[in-house]
Write a protein that holds these residues in place. Structure first.
Motif, short mmCIF file in Angstrom:
data_model
loop_
_atom_site.label_atom_id
_atom_site.label_comp_id
_atom_site.label_asym_id
_atom_site.label_seq_id
_atom_site.Cartn_x
_atom_site.Cartn_y
_atom_site.Cartn_z
N CYS A 30 14.48 0.72 -1.28
CA CYS A 30 13.62 1.64 -0.52
C CYS A 30 12.25 1.78 -1.20
O CYS A 30 11.21 1.81 -0.53
CB CYS A 30 14.33 3.00 -0.43
SG CYS A 30 13.52 4.20 0.62
N ARG A 31 12.24 1.84 -2.53
CA ARG A 31 10.98 1.93 -3.27
C ARG A 31 10.13 0.68 -3.08
O ARG A 31 8.90 0.75 -2.98
CB ARG A 31 11.25 2.17 -4.75
CG ARG A 31 11.94 3.50 -5.06
CD ARG A 31 12.02 3.74 -6.56
NE ARG A 31 12.87 4.89 -6.86
CZ ARG A 31 14.10 4.81 -7.35
NH1 ARG A 31 14.63 3.62 -7.59
NH2 ARG A 31 14.81 5.90 -7.56
N ALA A 32 10.80 -0.47 -3.04
CA ALA A 32 10.06 -1.73 -2.82
C ALA A 32 9.45 -1.76 -1.42
O ALA A 32 8.29 -2.17 -1.24
CB ALA A 32 11.01 -2.91 -3.02
N VAL A 33 10.22 -1.30 -0.43
CA VAL A 33 9.72 -1.25 0.94
C VAL A 33 8.50 -0.33 1.03
O VAL A 33 7.52 -0.62 1.73
CB VAL A 33 10.83 -0.77 1.91
CG1 VAL A 33 10.28 -0.53 3.30
CG2 VAL A 33 11.97 -1.79 1.97
N ALA A 34 8.53 0.78 0.28
CA ALA A 34 7.45 1.77 0.33
C ALA A 34 6.11 1.18 -0.11
O ALA A 34 5.04 1.68 0.29
CB ALA A 34 7.80 2.97 -0.54
N LYS A 35 6.12 0.14 -0.93
CA LYS A 35 4.88 -0.45 -1.41
C LYS A 35 4.05 -1.06 -0.28
O LYS A 35 2.86 -1.33 -0.44
CB LYS A 35 5.18 -1.50 -2.48
CG LYS A 35 5.78 -0.91 -3.76
CD LYS A 35 6.12 -1.99 -4.76
CE LYS A 35 6.74 -1.38 -6.02
NZ LYS A 35 7.09 -2.42 -7.02
N ARG A 36 4.68 -1.30 0.88
CA ARG A 36 3.96 -1.81 2.04
C ARG A 36 3.25 -0.70 2.82
O ARG A 36 2.52 -0.97 3.76
CB ARG A 36 4.94 -2.53 2.97
CG ARG A 36 5.40 -3.90 2.49
CD ARG A 36 4.33 -4.95 2.68
NE ARG A 36 3.95 -5.10 4.09
CZ ARG A 36 2.89 -5.79 4.51
NH1 ARG A 36 2.10 -6.37 3.63
NH2 ARG A 36 2.62 -5.88 5.79
N GLY A 37 3.48 0.55 2.45
CA GLY A 37 2.88 1.67 3.15
C GLY A 37 1.36 1.61 3.15
O GLY A 37 0.75 1.11 2.20
N THR A 38 0.74 2.15 4.19
CA THR A 38 -0.71 2.05 4.34
C THR A 38 -1.41 3.41 4.34
O THR A 38 -2.53 3.54 4.81
CB THR A 38 -1.07 1.30 5.64
OG1 THR A 38 -0.58 2.05 6.77
CG2 THR A 38 -0.48 -0.10 5.65
N CYS A 39 -0.72 4.43 3.83
CA CYS A 39 -1.33 5.76 3.68
C CYS A 39 -1.14 6.18 2.23
O CYS A 39 -0.01 6.40 1.79
CB CYS A 39 -0.69 6.78 4.62
SG CYS A 39 -1.38 8.45 4.47
N ASP A 40 -2.24 6.28 1.47
CA ASP A 40 -2.11 6.51 0.03
C ASP A 40 -1.70 7.94 -0.32
O ASP A 40 -1.48 8.26 -1.48
CB ASP A 40 -3.41 6.14 -0.69
CG ASP A 40 -4.60 6.99 -0.26
OD1 ASP A 40 -4.40 7.97 0.49
OD2 ASP A 40 -5.74 6.67 -0.68
#
Length: 350
Positions: free
Chosen positions: A211-221
């Protein structure tokens, strides 16, 4: 250690329980819990009535209601515990994240099991009167139910960490149980004592790391959040926080803020440009035609009220969050029968 026991009728689950009791395990049984409920309702103590009452309780209070009650009793008792008669996939999903829980299944040849049921003293008269064909048909019904809140022994056995095939003698079965039990004790001791050397992560730790790895793709800092939805130890879909497809992202054009006054009177500022990670994961499941009924959802923080409503309506039975959230909806989820576990008792702040 808490060991859950599932398996087919007449396979020898009770024998495995007795072996564990000899090793000092306290015994709790879903069957005993349902027997108490049947007596309260003035119903005959019979297998078919137990199934009816169990399904009724799950429908009213959630798929995990019975096992949560069993786990609470086991936790209060302390020490090593065995919980017998687990029959519902949703119940097992709810227990998966509990500390030091493992699932054992017991199965055997159907003809052997039929003979045991007919001959054993503890069987009800109705069970003793089954013809072989009736026994097989009844079992096929219990094996084929696709609703995770209903009994499905086949699915439960597939979810087991260990499966015992009990066509052996009792002594042979005892030897198999003792061997696996000693292996599990060593694993628990390694975790509790934090000995040096490699220790495999639990399933919850494993999926939370993904889940943490997936979160790295997020586009809102303001909150790069990720989500993974899992059933039977298999990832179904994932999602991360970001704008709808084709629209500009926060990282590109900045945030779109909105002030919200909550029930407690506190005003909080949210970025509404993005779709939350949980929402994106659920949308992915809908887009790809993947059922997430009965699944477990992993996320960075407690879901917001909107995400919580989507989680409830999609049939997800368990939510595992890394941290709390300032406007989380844990009570809403639990009221709907969704189990919620927060790994770190801290509020995620922005």
């Amino acid at each position: 250690m808490i060991i859950g026991i599932t398996g087919t009728l007449g396979a020898g689950k009770g024998t495995v329980v007795e072996i564990l009791k000899e090793r000092g395990f306290s015994h709790f049984s879903v069957r005993d819990f349902l027997t108490e409920e049947l007596k309260k309702r003035g119903m005959e103590v019979a297998q078919h009535n137990m199934a009816l009452v169990a399904n009724d309780l799950r429908a009213k209070f959630g798929a995990s209601y019975i096992v949560e009650a069993m786990y609470k009793r086991a936790f209060e008792k302390g020490g090593n515990v065995v919980i017998e008669s687990l029959r519902c996939p949703g119940e097992i999903e709810a227990l998966r994240g509990k500390k030091d829980f493992v699932l054992w299944a017991v199965d055997a040849d159907v003809e052997n099991r039929y003979t045991r049921i007919i001959e054993r003293k503890s069987s009800t008269q109705a069970e003793k009167n089954y013809s072989f064909q009736e026994f097989v048909e009844k079992e096929q019904f219990q094996m084929g139910n696709r609703d995770p809140t209903m009994q499905n022994l086949g699915a439960c056995i597939e979810m087991a960490d260990v499966v015992f095939r009990n066509d052996w003698t009792i002594q042979e079965l005892k030897g198999k149980v003792e061997k696996i039990l000693n292996q599990n004790f060593r694993k628990v001791e390694s975790r509790n004592q934090k000995v040096e050397g490699y220790v495999r992560p639990t399933w919850d730790e494993y999926f939370m790391e993904i889940c943490r790895a997936v979160a790295k793709r997020g586009t809102c800092d303001r909150g790069r959040s990720g989500c993974v939805i899992v059933r039977n130890k298999q990832i179904l879909v994932s999602g991360y926080v970001g704008s709808p497809i084709g629209l500009p992202h926060c990282d590109e054009v900045g945030h779109q803020f909105e002030d919200t006054i909550h029930e407690d009177g506190v005003k909080r500022t949210h970025c509404i440009r993005t779709t939350h990670a949980e929402q994106n994961a659920i949308c992915q499941a809908a887009k790809l035609g993947i059922s997430i009924d009965g699944a477990t959802l992993y996320c960075k923080m407690e879901p917001c009220p909107v995400c919580a409503k989507m989680i409830i309506n999609s049939g997800i039975l368990r939510v595992v969050c890394e941290k709390r959230y300032q406007s989380g909806a844990q009570s809403l989820l639990e009221e709907a029968g969704v189990s919620v576990e927060v790994l770190v008792n801290e509020i995620e702040k922005y």
